[in-house]
Each structure stands twice: as structure tokens, then as C-alpha cells.
Design a protein around this motif. Structure first.
Motif, PDB file in Angstrom:
ATOM      1  N   TRP A   1      66.724  31.755 -20.515  1.00 14.01           N
ATOM      2  CA  TRP A   1      66.582  32.172 -21.913  1.00 14.01           C
ATOM      3  C   TRP A   1      67.868  32.786 -22.442  1.00 14.01           C
ATOM      4  O   TRP A   1      68.188  32.651 -23.646  1.00 14.01           O
ATOM      5  CB  TRP A   1      65.423  33.159 -22.061  1.00 14.01           C
TER       6      TRP A   1
ATOM      7  N   THR B   1      69.962  29.886 -23.430  1.00 13.71           N
ATOM      8  CA  THR B   1      69.433  29.327 -24.672  1.00 13.71           C
ATOM      9  C   THR B   1      69.852  30.169 -25.873  1.00 13.71           C
ATOM     10  O   THR B   1      70.203  29.630 -26.940  1.00 13.71           O
ATOM     11  CB  THR B   1      67.903  29.235 -24.598  1.00 13.71           C
TER      12      THR B   1
ATOM     13  N   ALA C   1      71.980  28.801 -28.993  1.00 11.65           N
ATOM     14  CA  ALA C   1      71.438  28.942 -30.349  1.00 11.65           C
ATOM     15  C   ALA C   1      72.443  29.629 -31.267  1.00 11.65           C
ATOM     16  O   ALA C   1      72.636  29.217 -32.426  1.00 11.65           O
ATOM     17  CB  ALA C   1      70.126  29.724 -30.309  1.00 11.65           C
TER      18      ALA C   1
ATOM     19  N   TYR D   1      75.306  23.542 -21.825  1.00  4.41           N
ATOM     20  CA  TYR D   1      74.784  22.315 -22.418  1.00  4.41           C
ATOM     21  C   TYR D   1      74.234  21.305 -21.406  1.00  4.41           C
ATOM     22  O   TYR D   1      73.541  20.374 -21.813  1.00  4.41           O
ATOM     23  CB  TYR D   1      75.877  21.659 -23.271  1.00  4.41           C
TER      24      TYR D   1
ATOM     25  N   PRO E   1      70.587  23.537 -19.239  1.00  4.44           N
ATOM     26  CA  PRO E   1      69.255  23.516 -19.860  1.00  4.44           C
ATOM     27  C   PRO E   1      68.543  22.176 -19.694  1.00  4.44           C
ATOM     28  O   PRO E   1      67.329  22.140 -19.451  1.00  4.44           O
ATOM     29  CB  PRO E   1      69.547  23.822 -21.333  1.00  4.44           C
TER      30      PRO E   1
ATOM     31  N   ALA F   1      62.315  27.154 -21.593  1.00 12.45           N
ATOM     32  CA  ALA F   1      63.654  27.641 -21.927  1.00 12.45           C
ATOM     33  C   ALA F   1      64.664  26.509 -21.863  1.00 12.45           C
ATOM     34  O   ALA F   1      65.560  26.408 -22.715  1.00 12.45           O
ATOM     35  CB  ALA F   1      64.065  28.764 -20.974  1.00 12.45           C
TER      36      ALA F   1
ATOM     37  N   ALA G   1      64.260  24.414 -24.987  1.00 13.13           N
ATOM     38  CA  ALA G   1      64.817  25.096 -26.160  1.00 13.13           C
ATOM     39  C   ALA G   1      66.347  25.034 -26.162  1.00 13.13           C
ATOM     40  O   ALA G   1      66.977  24.773 -27.199  1.00 13.13           O
ATOM     41  CB  ALA G   1      64.339  26.545 -26.192  1.00 13.13           C
ATOM     42  N   GLY G   2      66.952  25.266 -24.978  1.00 19.43           N
ATOM     43  CA  GLY G   2      68.406  25.205 -24.896  1.00 19.43           C
ATOM     44  C   GLY G   2      68.939  23.814 -25.175  1.00 19.43           C
ATOM     45  O   GLY G   2      69.930  23.639 -25.891  1.00 19.43           O
ATOM     46  N   TYR G   3      68.260  22.817 -24.609  1.00 21.75           N
ATOM     47  CA  TYR G   3      68.675  21.425 -24.841  1.00 21.75           C
ATOM     48  C   TYR G   3      68.581  21.070 -26.317  1.00 21.75           C
ATOM     49  O   TYR G   3      69.520  20.490 -26.893  1.00 21.75           O
ATOM     50  CB  TYR G   3      67.803  20.490 -24.008  1.00 21.75           C
TER      51      TYR G   3
ATOM     52  N   CYS H   1      68.660  23.044 -28.901  1.00 28.90           N
ATOM     53  CA  CYS H   1      69.690  23.769 -29.669  1.00 28.90           C
ATOM     54  C   CYS H   1      71.036  23.056 -29.562  1.00 28.90           C
ATOM     55  O   CYS H   1      71.783  22.955 -30.542  1.00 28.90           O
ATOM     56  CB  CYS H   1      69.811  25.203 -29.159  1.00 28.90           C
TER      57      CYS H   1
END
Length: 374
Positions: free
Chosen positions: A4, A7, A11, A290, A293, A307, A310-312, A314
Motif C-alpha cells: 500500500w 501504491t 498515486a 511500476y 504491483p 494493493a 490499485a498500484g498497477y 495508478c
């Protein structure tokens, strides 16, 4: 949780990409007529396969009554000079490049000779793989005259309107994404720090007096990334620089194949980071932000897959924002952003290996490696 935290960083960087995209300078739709002499300077070396569209676009420029087109043939062996004569006639001044002196790389020396051959007030450097829109030169001059009220209303001394890049979008669109994501554009414009600079030599406009004060291309004679180093030299001379979206002004197909792309990146990518250690640190950061995630999304424990997703997403969003802001193709390329980062890391490794083994070449010339800034 580390996933997280990663992420959150991605973000934040994507938000920064969006802010830069909103602030990115854009050319006027209808640029005013230019009221001063302008020279378009085109260095060519073995460009017979692609120089014609570039030349015809230069000959079709509008809004610049006092426009001079100067081409320098840098030892071409494929009939480039004959093609320039046939297309340009008496509207193009063709120079024959002098032998390359010791301590110079080919492109900086060609550009230096071109600049010395004109008395124009504005110099517009263009590469042979660039095709300009009819109002592109006038718009580039208008961007030079743009002002930043926050910075006291000063205009710019060097502007780089970044073209729309055609071909190999997986890697090529990383260029625009990188400076939109990691470079604070307004801070770059206002800061006097030479280290905070970026430029693209494919299409670049500079005031002649500032160019001379900065030392011109002689100041960057042995630099592989001569465009960025020229921007830094302009800053050292007290000038101001800016990046702009040039996707409506110019297209550029830098490489026709993946082999050409690998050779092009292999020639210069090592010089982007100053040292192998710095390059390794940048690659590690990019992979952590990058690629990790996406890996967690596919293989991580159930608790961290959210998580990872979400990171991917973003990271994908950042690519989409950058592509839309600079005339690129968002999909499906953005979805493969982790693969783009891995490909970039491989190309960087190839570049450093060639440098270590002394096999850096371009246009059938050896490229001598130099580090640091002049």
C-alpha cells in the motif's frame, strides 16, 4: 503494509503527471506572423530514405516571411545532398560539412556549423525524421515569446515543443511520460539550476543571442545528449527554458524498427543518469513502483492483491494521462506499462554494456563516452 505504501507513491506521481499535463505549455492554434528573421537548421547524414517529407514540410511553412532554410550534409554517402538540391532548389541553402574535429561528436558539430552560417534572430533546429505542420515554426517562435506572469513576465530563451512520436509506443511514449511524471515543469521554468532541465533536439527553438552567450553547440561538443546539455548551458548563461506539447506541430518517427530503436537507445541511454550506480538506483525505483504491483497482483497473497491492483491501475492511469496530453495512443499501450519499464531496463543495460566495451556507434561513427556536464 509495503504494497500500500508503494501504491500511495504511484498515486502521488500520477497526480503529479495530471498537474503537469494541465500546466504543459501548448502552442497557439493560430500563431501570429513572425516579425523577425528565423533560420530553420537541418543537419543530415545518410537521410535519403526519409528527408523528403521533412524538407517539403519546411518549404510549406507559413507565417514566417523572413524564413531561411539551411541544411548541412554531414558526409552522407547515400545521395542525401543530391536529394536536398532536387527538392529545395534555390529555396534551401545546402552546406557541406567540414571534417569532424577531435573532441567533437557529429551532431553538435553539424549544428554548430549551421548556427554559424546564419544571422537570423531565432534558430530552429529540426531533425530529418521530423515533419512539421505548416504553422509549426511560427508557433515555436510564439512559444518563445510566451510569458510566465508568476515569474515576472519573462519570455523564454529556449523552447522544446516535443513532437508526436510515431512507432514503438511501448517504449517511445515513456519519454513524454517520464518528464510529465518526474519533472516539475513550472519549477524547471523558474529555477536557475542547470540540473533542472530537459529538451528534445528533434524540434528546438532558441534565441540566437542567448545561444551565442551560452557558447552554442561548442559548449556541448562532446555530449551524447547535446539537446539537454544545450538547455543546461542556456540556463547557465541566465536564460529561461520551457518544454511544450508539440504534438499538433510535428511528428517524428525516430526509429523504423526495434533494431534501430535498440541501437538508438544503446548509443545514448547510458548518458541520462551520469553513472552506473545512479542508473541502477533509478531502475530499482521504477521496478519497485511500476512492476512490483503487477507482480503482486498476479502472484501475491490474497491480502496484498488489492494493493497490487490499485498500484498497477495508478501506473496505467499515469500512462493514459501522459499519452492524452502529448498526442500519444493511450490504449492498449498503457496496460503494458510494467512491460515498458522492464524493456527500458534491458535497453539501459545494453547501453552500459556497449559503453563498457567501447562499441558505442551511430551513423557509422564511434561515439566517445563522456560523463558529467561541461
Amino acid at each position: 503494509m509495503i504494497a500500500w505504501a508503494v501504491t500511495a507513491v504511484v498515486a502521488a506521481l500520477t497526480v503529479h503527471t495530471g498537474v503537469n499535463a494541465a500546466l504543459l505549455r501548448r502552442p497557439p492554434a493560430r500563431p501570429p506572423t513572425v516579425d523577425r528573421p528565423v533560420a530553420v537548421l537541418l543537419p543530415v547524414r545518410d537521410e535519403a530514405h526519409r528527408v523528403e517529407p521533412c524538407l517539403r514540410a519546411l518549404l510549406a511553412q507559413q507565417g514566417v516571411p523572413d524564413l531561411e532554410i539551411v541544411v548541412l550534409d554531414d558526409g552522407s554517402g547515400d545521395g542525401t545532398a543530391d536529394l536536398v538540391r532536387a527538392i529545395g532548389g534555390d529555396r534551401v541553402r545546402l552546406l557541406t560539412g567540414a571534417p569532424l574535429p577531435a573532441g567533437w561528436l557529429g551532431k553538435p558539430y553539424a549544428c554548430a556549423q549551421l548556427a554559424a552560417a546564419t544571422a537570423a534572430e531565432v534558430l530552429v533546429f529540426v531533425d530529418a525524421d521530423v515533419v512539421l505542420a505548416p504553422h509549426a515554426v511560427a508557433a515555436a517562435v510564439a512559444l518563445l515569446d510566451d510569458v510566465d506572469k508568476v515569474a515576472g513576465g519573462d519570455s523564454f530563451d529556449l523552447v522544446s515543443p516535443y513532437p508526436k512520436i510515431l512507432g514503438q509506443p511501448l517504449v517511445q511514449q515513456l519519454l513524454q511520460w517520464s518528464w510529465l511524471t518526474f519533472l516539475p515543469l513550472r519549477a524547471m521554468e523558474r529555477s536557475r539550476r542547470p540540473s533542472l532541465a530537459a529538451a528534445g533536439g528533434q524540434f528546438l527553438a532558441v534565441r540566437a543571442d542567448t545561444y551565442a552567450r551560452a557558447g552554442g553547440h561548442a559548449a556541448v561538443r562532446d555530449r551524447v545528449l547535446e539537446d539537454i546539455e544545450l538547455a543546461r548551458a542556456v540556463k547557465r548563461a541566465g536564460g529561461r527554458i520551457a518544454l511544450a506539447d508539440g504534438s499538433a506541430l510535428a511528428t517524428c518517427r525516430m526509429y523504423a524498427s526495434w533494431r534501430e530503436l535498440a541501437d538508438g537507445y544503446g548509443k545514448s541511454l547510458w548518458a541520462s543518469f551520469g553513472s552506473p550506480g545512479a542508473a541502477a538506483a533509478v531502475v530499482a525505483m521504477l521496478i519497485a513502483l511500476y512492476v512490483l504491483p503487477f507482480a503482486l497482483l498476479l502472484t501475491g497473497p490474497a491480502a496484498v492483491r488489492t494493493a497490487g491492483l490499485a498500484g498497477y491501475l495508478c501506473g496505467v492511469a499515469g500512462r493514459v494521462v501522459a499519452a492524452r496530453a502529448t498526442g500519444g495512443r493511450p490504449f492498449p499501450v498503457a496496460l503494458a506499462h510494467p512491460a515498458a519499464i522492464v524493456t527500458f531496463a534491458i535497453l539501459l543495460g545494453v547501453s552500459f554494456r556497449r559503453r563498457r566495451h567501447g562499441t558505442l556507434t551511430w551513423k557509422n561513427r564511434p561515439v566517445e563516452a563522456h560523463e558529467g556536464t561541461p
